[in-house]
Design a protein around this motif. Structure first.
Motif, mmCIF file in Angstrom:
data_model
loop_
_atom_site.group_PDB
_atom_site.id
_atom_site.type_symbol
_atom_site.label_atom_id
_atom_site.label_comp_id
_atom_site.label_asym_id
_atom_site.label_seq_id
_atom_site.Cartn_x
_atom_site.Cartn_y
_atom_site.Cartn_z
ATOM 1 N N ALA A 190 2.620 -22.870 -6.710
ATOM 2 C CA ALA A 190 2.920 -23.160 -8.356
ATOM 3 C C ALA A 190 4.296 -23.457 -8.522
ATOM 4 O O ALA A 190 5.557 -22.839 -7.691
ATOM 5 N N LEU A 191 4.808 -24.303 -9.374
ATOM 6 C CA LEU A 191 6.141 -24.690 -9.520
ATOM 7 C C LEU A 191 6.689 -23.399 -10.414
ATOM 8 O O LEU A 191 5.959 -22.708 -11.230
ATOM 9 N N GLN A 192 7.840 -22.865 -9.880
ATOM 10 C CA GLN A 192 8.469 -21.845 -10.799
ATOM 11 C C GLN A 192 8.507 -21.750 -12.193
ATOM 12 O O GLN A 192 8.412 -21.049 -12.954
ATOM 13 N N GLU A 193 8.755 -23.038 -12.935
ATOM 14 C CA GLU A 193 8.589 -23.320 -14.421
ATOM 15 C C GLU A 193 7.219 -23.018 -14.791
ATOM 16 O O GLU A 193 7.032 -22.759 -16.037
ATOM 17 N N HIS A 194 6.095 -23.441 -13.888
ATOM 18 C CA HIS A 194 4.869 -23.112 -14.574
ATOM 19 C C HIS A 194 4.668 -21.448 -14.549
ATOM 20 O O HIS A 194 3.780 -21.099 -15.301
ATOM 21 N N ILE A 195 5.130 -20.871 -13.434
ATOM 22 C CA ILE A 195 4.966 -19.296 -13.491
ATOM 23 C C ILE A 195 5.526 -18.648 -14.739
ATOM 24 O O ILE A 195 5.227 -17.890 -15.257
ATOM 25 N N PRO A 198 5.270 -8.503 -9.128
ATOM 26 C CA PRO A 198 6.225 -9.270 -7.971
ATOM 27 C C PRO A 198 5.373 -9.749 -6.908
ATOM 28 O O PRO A 198 5.544 -11.103 -6.639
ATOM 29 N N SER A 199 4.467 -9.166 -6.476
ATOM 30 C CA SER A 199 3.557 -9.585 -5.213
ATOM 31 C C SER A 199 2.710 -10.823 -5.855
ATOM 32 O O SER A 199 2.433 -11.728 -5.035
ATOM 33 N N TYR A 200 2.261 -10.725 -6.922
ATOM 34 C CA TYR A 200 1.439 -11.846 -7.742
ATOM 35 C C TYR A 200 2.284 -13.032 -7.938
ATOM 36 O O TYR A 200 1.975 -14.070 -7.445
ATOM 37 N N ARG A 201 3.614 -12.807 -8.422
ATOM 38 C CA ARG A 201 4.441 -13.976 -8.673
ATOM 39 C C ARG A 201 4.627 -14.827 -7.135
ATOM 40 O O ARG A 201 4.647 -16.000 -6.975
ATOM 41 N N HIS A 202 4.806 -13.858 -6.114
ATOM 42 C CA HIS A 202 5.229 -14.342 -4.837
ATOM 43 C C HIS A 202 4.047 -15.095 -4.162
ATOM 44 O O HIS A 202 4.207 -16.533 -3.831
ATOM 45 N N PHE A 203 2.737 -14.642 -4.474
ATOM 46 C CA PHE A 203 1.608 -15.372 -4.050
ATOM 47 C C PHE A 203 1.435 -16.702 -5.103
ATOM 48 O O PHE A 203 1.284 -17.893 -4.074
ATOM 49 N N LEU A 204 1.683 -16.857 -6.145
ATOM 50 C CA LEU A 204 1.938 -18.078 -6.874
ATOM 51 C C LEU A 204 2.615 -19.011 -6.455
ATOM 52 O O LEU A 204 2.596 -20.192 -6.281
ATOM 53 N N SER A 205 4.065 -18.393 -6.105
ATOM 54 C CA SER A 205 4.844 -19.513 -5.443
ATOM 55 C C SER A 205 4.342 -20.056 -4.055
ATOM 56 O O SER A 205 5.140 -20.745 -3.632
ATOM 57 N N LEU A 206 3.442 -19.459 -3.469
ATOM 58 C CA LEU A 206 2.891 -19.982 -2.031
ATOM 59 C C LEU A 206 1.627 -20.754 -2.524
ATOM 60 O O LEU A 206 1.433 -21.728 -1.853
ATOM 61 N N HIS A 207 0.877 -20.047 -3.299
ATOM 62 C CA HIS A 207 -0.480 -20.911 -3.797
ATOM 63 C C HIS A 207 -0.715 -20.547 -5.218
ATOM 64 O O HIS A 207 -1.033 -19.490 -5.457
ATOM 65 N N ASP A 208 -0.879 -21.925 -5.770
ATOM 66 C CA ASP A 208 -1.272 -21.822 -7.249
ATOM 67 C C ASP A 208 -2.838 -21.531 -7.307
ATOM 68 O O ASP A 208 -3.757 -22.520 -7.471
ATOM 69 N N GLY A 209 -3.152 -20.461 -7.113
ATOM 70 C CA GLY A 209 -4.679 -20.164 -7.149
ATOM 71 C C GLY A 209 -5.250 -20.262 -5.654
ATOM 72 O O GLY A 209 -4.546 -20.668 -4.814
ATOM 73 N N TRP A 210 -6.610 -19.977 -5.625
ATOM 74 C CA TRP A 210 -7.216 -20.015 -4.291
ATOM 75 C C TRP A 210 -8.635 -20.318 -4.758
ATOM 76 O O TRP A 210 -9.398 -19.259 -5.186
ATOM 77 N N ILE A 211 -9.292 -21.331 -4.592
ATOM 78 C CA ILE A 211 -10.823 -21.632 -4.766
ATOM 79 C C ILE A 211 -11.470 -20.912 -3.546
ATOM 80 O O ILE A 211 -11.229 -21.241 -2.314
#
Length: 183
Positions: free
Chosen positions: A48-53, A66-79
């Motif tokens: 996910a883009l930082q501006e979207h977060i 913090p851990s979820y923000r980091h997860f989103l910076s690696l993966h914008d969700g996970w189907i």
């Protein structure tokens, strides 16, 4: 809030990276020729883009753990992160929590021992929304991590985790036990 030392931050980041790496490794797509791993697990989404977060945090009115923000910076969700459950992407996170979360959470408040949906953020669902992964921002540790509730409409509250990292570790272990990951 107690002061956090640089060493504690370094240790927490190292732990987060190790958990994310082990979770990613555990949830790889199986080899289609390997009959012992019959469950296809989709790869995680792009970052996910930082501006979207930042937009999501603004829309939700709170800073994500913090851990979820980091997860989103690696993966914008996970189907299909665990063979049927999705971790919402940033857009779905905002949309679900603005429109459907309160109606989905109201009927379960007694069971999860809450009086209100305030501070509850749904970050994952199963197909049909009969199960949810819920952040409880009212239960925060000294690192800003939120507790996670795993709720199933048929079985009730399945588990409560201290934080998103514990939730990810358990998810990876569940997938391994089901045969969807190498363990």
């Amino acid at each position: 809030m107690p002061e956090i030392t640089l060493n504690q931050i370094i240790d927490a980041v190292a732990q987060l990276r190790a958990v994310v790496a082990s979770t990613v490794a555990a949830l790889r797509l199986p080899d289609p020729d390997d009959a012992s791993r019959p469950y296809p697990i989709a790869p995680p989404s792009a970052p996910a883009l930082q501006e979207h977060i930042a937009y999501a945090e603004s829309a939700l009115g709170m800073r994500l753990p913090p851990s979820y923000r980091h997860f989103l910076s690696l993966h914008d969700g996970w189907i299909d992160v665990d063979l049927g459950s999705d971790l919402l992407n940033v857009r779905a996170l905002v949309d679900f929590n603005r429109s459907q979360a309160e109606a989905a959470l109201d009927p379960i408040l007694d069971e999860i021992e809450r009086d209100t949906t305030e501070g509850l953020i749904v970050f994952g669902t199963t197909k049909g929304d009969n199960s949810m992964f819920i952040f409880n921002s009212k239960k925060t540790d000294e690192f800003g991590e939120w507790a996670v509730i795993d709720y199933d409409a048929e079985e009730g509250m399945l588990d409560e985790y201290d934080n998103f990292l514990s939730f990810l570790n358990d998810t990876a272990e569940t997938v391994r036990m089901m045969g969807g990951g190498k363990g």
